[in-house]
Write a protein that holds these residues in place. Structure first.
Motif, short mmCIF file in Angstrom:
data_model
loop_
_atom_site.label_atom_id
_atom_site.label_comp_id
_atom_site.label_asym_id
_atom_site.label_seq_id
_atom_site.Cartn_x
_atom_site.Cartn_y
_atom_site.Cartn_z
N ASP A 1 1.14 -1.60 -0.26
CA ASP A 1 -0.33 0.16 -0.18
C ASP A 1 1.28 1.48 0.25
O ASP A 1 1.86 0.99 -0.21
CB ASP A 1 -1.26 -0.33 1.60
N PHE A 2 0.35 2.71 0.35
CA PHE A 2 1.26 3.63 0.45
C PHE A 2 1.63 4.27 1.01
O PHE A 2 3.13 4.18 0.91
CB PHE A 2 0.20 5.42 -0.48
N ASP A 3 1.78 3.46 2.69
CA ASP A 3 2.62 3.15 3.33
C ASP A 3 3.40 3.11 3.12
O ASP A 3 4.53 2.95 3.52
CB ASP A 3 1.48 3.43 5.12
N GLY A 4 3.36 1.32 3.10
CA GLY A 4 4.87 0.48 2.94
C GLY A 4 5.38 0.91 1.60
O GLY A 4 6.97 1.53 1.78
N LEU A 5 4.88 1.92 0.23
CA LEU A 5 5.78 1.74 -0.99
C LEU A 5 6.08 3.62 0.07
O LEU A 5 7.92 3.32 -0.38
CB LEU A 5 4.69 2.65 -1.69
N ALA A 6 5.74 4.83 0.39
CA ALA A 6 6.63 5.80 0.94
C ALA A 6 7.43 5.28 1.98
O ALA A 6 8.20 6.13 1.78
CB ALA A 6 5.52 6.40 2.16
N ALA A 7 7.50 4.37 2.91
CA ALA A 7 8.25 3.85 3.72
C ALA A 7 9.79 3.10 3.22
O ALA A 7 10.62 3.64 4.04
CB ALA A 7 8.20 2.97 5.09
N MET A 8 9.13 2.77 2.43
CA MET A 8 10.90 2.25 1.18
C MET A 8 11.57 3.36 1.03
O MET A 8 12.49 3.15 0.71
CB MET A 8 10.02 1.59 0.73
N VAL A 9 10.77 4.24 0.43
CA VAL A 9 10.95 5.52 -0.14
C VAL A 9 12.26 6.15 1.14
O VAL A 9 13.13 6.51 0.50
CB VAL A 9 10.40 6.49 -0.79
N ALA A 10 11.73 6.08 2.29
CA ALA A 10 12.39 7.22 2.99
C ALA A 10 13.54 6.20 3.49
O ALA A 10 14.68 7.09 4.12
CB ALA A 10 11.11 7.31 4.23
N ALA A 11 13.05 5.06 3.65
CA ALA A 11 14.29 4.28 4.32
C ALA A 11 15.55 4.22 2.77
O ALA A 11 16.38 4.71 3.19
CB ALA A 11 13.77 3.04 3.62
N GLY A 12 14.85 4.78 2.04
CA GLY A 12 16.13 4.84 1.04
C GLY A 12 17.31 6.17 0.93
O GLY A 12 18.22 6.19 0.83
N LYS A 13 16.38 7.04 1.65
CA LYS A 13 17.04 8.26 2.19
C LYS A 13 18.11 7.91 3.27
O LYS A 13 19.52 8.31 3.13
CB LYS A 13 16.50 9.61 2.38
N SER B 1 9.90 -4.82 -4.10
CA SER B 1 8.54 -5.28 -4.00
C SER B 1 8.81 -6.63 -3.97
O SER B 1 9.01 -7.40 -5.30
CB SER B 1 8.16 -4.71 -5.09
N CYS B 2 7.94 -7.24 -2.60
CA CYS B 2 7.71 -8.25 -2.75
C CYS B 2 7.17 -8.49 -3.18
O CYS B 2 7.23 -10.58 -2.94
CB CYS B 2 7.93 -9.02 -1.00
N GLY B 3 6.24 -8.79 -3.92
CA GLY B 3 4.81 -9.49 -4.27
C GLY B 3 3.76 -8.23 -4.91
O GLY B 3 4.35 -7.65 -5.81
N THR B 4 2.77 -8.75 -4.67
CA THR B 4 1.93 -8.09 -5.67
C THR B 4 1.48 -6.25 -4.83
O THR B 4 1.91 -6.19 -3.73
CB THR B 4 0.85 -8.21 -5.52
N LEU B 5 0.49 -5.43 -5.74
CA LEU B 5 0.73 -4.03 -5.34
C LEU B 5 -0.43 -3.94 -5.08
O LEU B 5 -1.18 -4.39 -6.40
CB LEU B 5 1.29 -3.18 -6.47
N SER B 6 -1.03 -2.98 -4.25
CA SER B 6 -2.18 -2.62 -3.75
C SER B 6 -2.81 -1.91 -5.09
O SER B 6 -2.00 -1.04 -6.08
CB SER B 6 -2.44 -1.70 -2.73
N LYS B 7 -4.44 -1.77 -5.36
CA LYS B 7 -4.96 -0.87 -7.01
C LYS B 7 -4.67 0.26 -7.02
O LYS B 7 -4.39 0.60 -7.84
CB LYS B 7 -6.37 -1.05 -6.90
N ASN B 8 -4.24 1.34 -5.38
CA ASN B 8 -4.14 2.58 -5.89
C ASN B 8 -2.11 2.42 -6.25
O ASN B 8 -2.32 3.46 -7.11
CB ASN B 8 -4.10 3.45 -4.62
N VAL B 9 -2.18 1.63 -5.48
CA VAL B 9 -0.06 1.96 -5.79
C VAL B 9 0.11 1.33 -7.23
O VAL B 9 0.43 1.63 -7.66
CB VAL B 9 0.60 1.24 -5.09
N LYS B 10 -0.45 0.64 -7.26
CA LYS B 10 -0.36 -0.44 -9.23
C LYS B 10 -0.79 1.23 -10.37
O LYS B 10 -0.11 1.42 -11.15
CB LYS B 10 -1.04 -1.01 -9.43
#
Length: 878
Positions: free
Chosen positions: A11-23, A32-41
């Motif tokens: 979901d967006f929280d997981g995606l955003a947390a990954m981006v923040a961790a990248g900083k 990405s370990c698997g599928t994406l939610s509809k909005n994230v996709k």
């Protein structure tokens, strides 16, 4: 290898947390370990080129030693990375906001906090470490927090979430973009009126802008009409929407727009409403829904500006690749032009599209040699020049396509990329592949004419004005640039002129040579020229150009360009300053990249995040400039330098290029601080892995500038290569085998090898010096063929004051001693011409060095004595 990942069904929280961790962990790879939610996709369909996230198949899992896991601590939620997470010996850094459970991952860092969004935890870390982020990054992080807190309405929301969002807003988070991807819970009544509105919705094309009007006739008031209008807005995917609903005797009008072309507040103003340009509402009594519809349509005609079309934002002419070239070559071309994809052509016909991701996949499978035609997408969707931007965006999302060719008839006239679309949403702040690290300077023009007059010689000023005069004559614009301008502000003497011409630099170079009585040397390939003047002055003249790197660490290829692009190819912001020389703008400072401010702040800053990847020698130059001027490498620049070193970018350079930069560092007045910095940053272990700086004599390093200055002043030897002296000092801590390895690795020339060979003799030489009195002639026997650098190094090695004085006496004497008689004199004395002449003259020189002979008469008398004594009879007999 470090990776960053989150849970399956991202979901967006997981995606955003990954981006923040990248900083926080810039060298880690996001997976990405698997599928994406509809909005994230949907989000990733538009932003995937900016957020590089790998799949488990695209990484070598055997090399993963650490997993940074965000928005979950449960290994069983890691989808295709579950087995990797359960692997013995794996290290975990965990950041999560879910309650702890029995099977959670453990590791050196486990941060589980009771906050509304996992992203909040990582944003707090970013704030704590004072890491700068772009507004684009801030928008993604805000999206994660808004989603998991229900736009701050869920009961799990904490003050920490609000504070994190406040900080992100201060960094430019775009709530319009956040809103585009948010879902809000609906009540039963809201779902009912949404269905009614969907049934009544009608699309209107107003000046190429897609506007939807939907009506509703009801009796009861249902709250949340604005939320329903927003959901309808999303579902219809239009440029603007107006919901006109009659409830409890009033007609409520809610308008939403995603474009500045439709000014909602101006339209509803006639209904007594108010609001913002893109969101406004009104409640009107005594009218019917039909009357409001007519009024809104009339106002649309007056308050809608024409929408952007493909022809307004497309790139043209279109750069393409032929279908027969290799994937590797296609990747180089895309890197060259900064594209994420390109059309594939056969003759003039477009037959497909290739993306950089396709190239990356081919490389992973060792298929870089394969032709493009085997990997390109052949089902090519295209648009016309009149297609609206909103329609292009819909097509990109619906078909998950990153670029759309623009076709007029059968002719390819342009191409629209995701980046083009995203710029319409984010403006110029949207980051390219090359993220810029500088801040744009203000618009106020600074004129440096008076400063130049104060600090430059009159002759140099006249040459600069002449250059401006020639540029005016040929319709060009000319600038002095680079180190010359930098050192002008730093009050460092630097009269090496470096000129850049927007126009034809070759013509200007020829004009300068003719007017100043010099000669020009033209280098057409690099669009440069050098003007050599009679007094030894050299003027570098270049046509404004841009450089691109076909692959990391390659030498640059050059194309004609503008002064801005010419400056953008430079290494650091402090070297991007230019001063215009044309008559009506003489002295105007050009500072596109904040170089003046960085000079004032003593800051070394690269211009974009891939700078060290494209040219790793810039790491060495950053160190050199930092230590020369007592500046500081800016923190992001230092981070990217360390990351490039960790990725072994220096290993992609030729040893010749590394040696060139090393020579420049060792040629500085005092290179010791730079050597220390090289060790600190991790450069030294890559370029001289055999050397341990702590084993190198600090005393000799510190004394070298003193001794070399003494040497130059005493003997007027301007050609001394001080860098070779430092090389000998550095290599003195190594054994002979290690020294030979370095010599071969860097292919040192014969002169450098000779110097190093001399340095290896010095330990034995010092023993001899200590064991016997030293006459100048004895020292001459040993040192007469030595290089200047070798003798300077010898002086540095001497610790005994008497020996130092003896060597200096010899050096002084050899510069002043000259045998006055010649071969003609020897011939008149009856000696037959041959080797004996050289032997006699050498022996006379030795005697004069020792002070035994004072003048020509004494020399002649000594030769007569030797003849009488038959000192050289054995030579004559042979």
């Amino acid at each position: 290898m470090d990776i960053i990942t989150s849970h399956n069904a991202l979901d967006f929280d997981g995606l955003a947390a990954m981006v923040a961790a990248g900083k926080l962990y810039p060298s880690a790879v996001k997976v990405s370990c698997g599928t994406l939610s509809k909005n994230v996709k949907q989000f990733m369909a538009l932003y995937k080129d900016s957020l590089i996230i790998r799949t488990p198949k695209e990484i070598n899992q055997d090399k993963v030693t650490r997993m940074i896991v965000v928005d979950t601590a449960n290994p069983y939620r890691l989808g295709k990375l579950k087995d990797l997470a359960l692997k013995t010996g794996m290290e975990f850094y965990v950041y999560d906001h879910h309650p702890a459970a029995a099977h959670d991952l453990t590791g050196p860092v486990v941060e589980i906090h009771k906050v509304g969004a996992a992203t909040t935890i990582l944003v707090e870390k970013i704030i704590e470490k004072n890491i700068d982020i772009s507004s684009f990054d801030a928008t993604i992080l805000a999206l994660g927090i808004y989603e998991d807190t229900g736009s701050m309405l869920f009961s799990s929301t904490t003050p920490r979430d609000v504070s994190a969002v406040a900080w992100l807003l201060s960094r430019g988070a775009n709530l319009g973009v956040v809103a585009n991807f948010m879902d809000q819970p609906f009540s039963g009544e809201q779902r009912h009126i949404l269905q009614e509105l969907l049934n009544s919705a009608r699309h209107y094309r107003v000046k190429d802008v897609d506007v939807v009007l939907a009506t509703l006739e009801g009796d009861d008031f249902i709250p949340g009409l604005d939320a329903v209008a927003f959901r309808l807005f999303e579902m219809e995917n239009c440029d603007a929407v107006f919901v006109i609903a009659k409830m409890q005797g009033k007609v409520h009008t809610v308008g939403r727009s995603r474009t500045s072309n439709v000014r909602i507040n101006e339209i509803v103003k006639t209904l007594g409403g108010r609001g913002h340009e893109k969101a406004a509402s009104a409640a009107t009594k005594g009218v019917t829904t039909g009357e409001v519809v007519d009024l809104v349509l009339k106002q649309l005609g007056e308050h809608v500006n024409p929408g952007l079309l493909a022809q307004d934002i497309m790139s043209t002419p279109v750069k393409s690749v032929p279908k027969h070239i290799s994937m590797e070559e296609a990747g180089r071309i895309m890197l060259r032009y900064g594209h994420t994809g390109m059309p594939v052509v056969e003759g003039e016909k477009m037959v497909g599209v290739i993306s950089r991701r396709d190239v990356d996949k081919a490389r992973i499978h060792q298929l870089g040699h394969a032709p493009v035609k085997g990997f390109m997408t052949t089902s090519v969707l295209s648009v016309t020049p009149e297609t609206t931007v909103s329609e292009i965006q819909r097509l990109m999302v619906e078909y998950d396509i990153g670029r759309l060719p623009v076709v007029d008839g059968e002719r390819l006239v342009g191409i629209v990329s995701r980046t083009d679309i995203l710029r319409t949403l984010h403006g110029e702040d949207y980051p390219e592949d090359h993220q810029v690290l500088y801040s744009l300077s203000g618009e106020e023009v600074e004129n440096c004419a008076e400063l130049m007059q104060e600090r430059l010689p009159a002759r140099l000023i006249s040459m600069l004005r002449l250059a401006g005069e020639l540029a005016d004559q040929h319709g060009s614009i000319i600038y002095c640039v680079g180190g010359f301008v930098r050192d002008l502000f730093l009050q460092v003497p630097n009269f090496d002129l470096d000129l850049v011409v927007e126009g034809d630099g070759e013509i200007i170079a020829r004009g300068l040579a003719q007017r100043l009585g010099g000669k020009e040397r033209i280098h057409p390939r690099f669009k440069t020229a050098v003007v050599d003047l009679p007094d030894g002055t050299k003027i570098d003249v270049a046509t404004a150009r841009t450089e691109y790197y076909e692959f990391p660490a390659a030498l640059p290829t050059v194309e004609k360009s503008s002064i801005r692009e010419d400056m953008y190819r430079r290494d650091f912001t402090i070297n991007t300053l230019a001063i215009c020389l044309n008559h009506n703008r003489f002295g105007n400072l050009i500072d596109y990249f904040g170089g003046r401010k960085d000079l004032e702040n003593g800051c070394i800053r690269i211009l974009y995040n891939l700078s060290f990847v494209e040219d790793p020698t810039r790491i060495l130059r950053a160190i050199r400039f930092e230590q020369r001027y007592q500046f500081t490498i800016e923190k992001d620049t230092l981070r990217f330098a360390r990351d490039a070193i960790d990725r072994n970018m220096l290993g992609k350079l030729s040893y010749r290029r590394i040696l060139q930069e090393l020579i420049l560092i060792l040629s500085e007045r005092d290179p010791v601080p730079a050597l220390e910095r090289m060790k600190d940053i991790g450069v030294l272990k890559y370029i001289l892995p055999e050397v341990k700086l702590e084993d190198v004599s600090r005393t000799m390093l510190k004394r070298t500038p003193i001794v070399t200055s003494w040497w130059l002043e005493r003997y007027h030897q301007t050609s001394l290569k001080s860098w070779l002296v430092y090389i000998m000092i550095i290599l003195s801590s190594l054994d002979e085998e290690q020294v030979n390895e370095i010599i071969e690795r860097y292919a040192l020339d014969s002169y450098a090898r000779r110097c190093i060979a001399e340095s290896l003799q010095i330990p034995e030489l010092l023993k001899w010096f200590n064991s016997s009195p030293l006459l100048p002639s004895q020292l001459h026997d040993v040192l007469h063929n030595w290089t200047d650098e070798g003798i300077v190094y010898l002086l540095l090695c001497i610790r005994d004051e008497d020996i130092w004085e003896a060597v200096v006496r010899y050096l002084d004497a050899r510069n002043q001693t000259k045998v006055e008689i010649t071969g003609h004199d020897l011939k008149r004395l009856g000696l037959k011409q041959g080797p004996i002449y050289r032997m006699i003259l050498d022996e006379l020189y030795r005697n004069k060095l020792n002070g035994l002979l004072k003048n020509r008469e004494a020399e002649l008398q000594q030769v007569k004595i030797w003849i009488k004594e038959e000192k050289f009879a054995h030579v004559l007999d042979s």
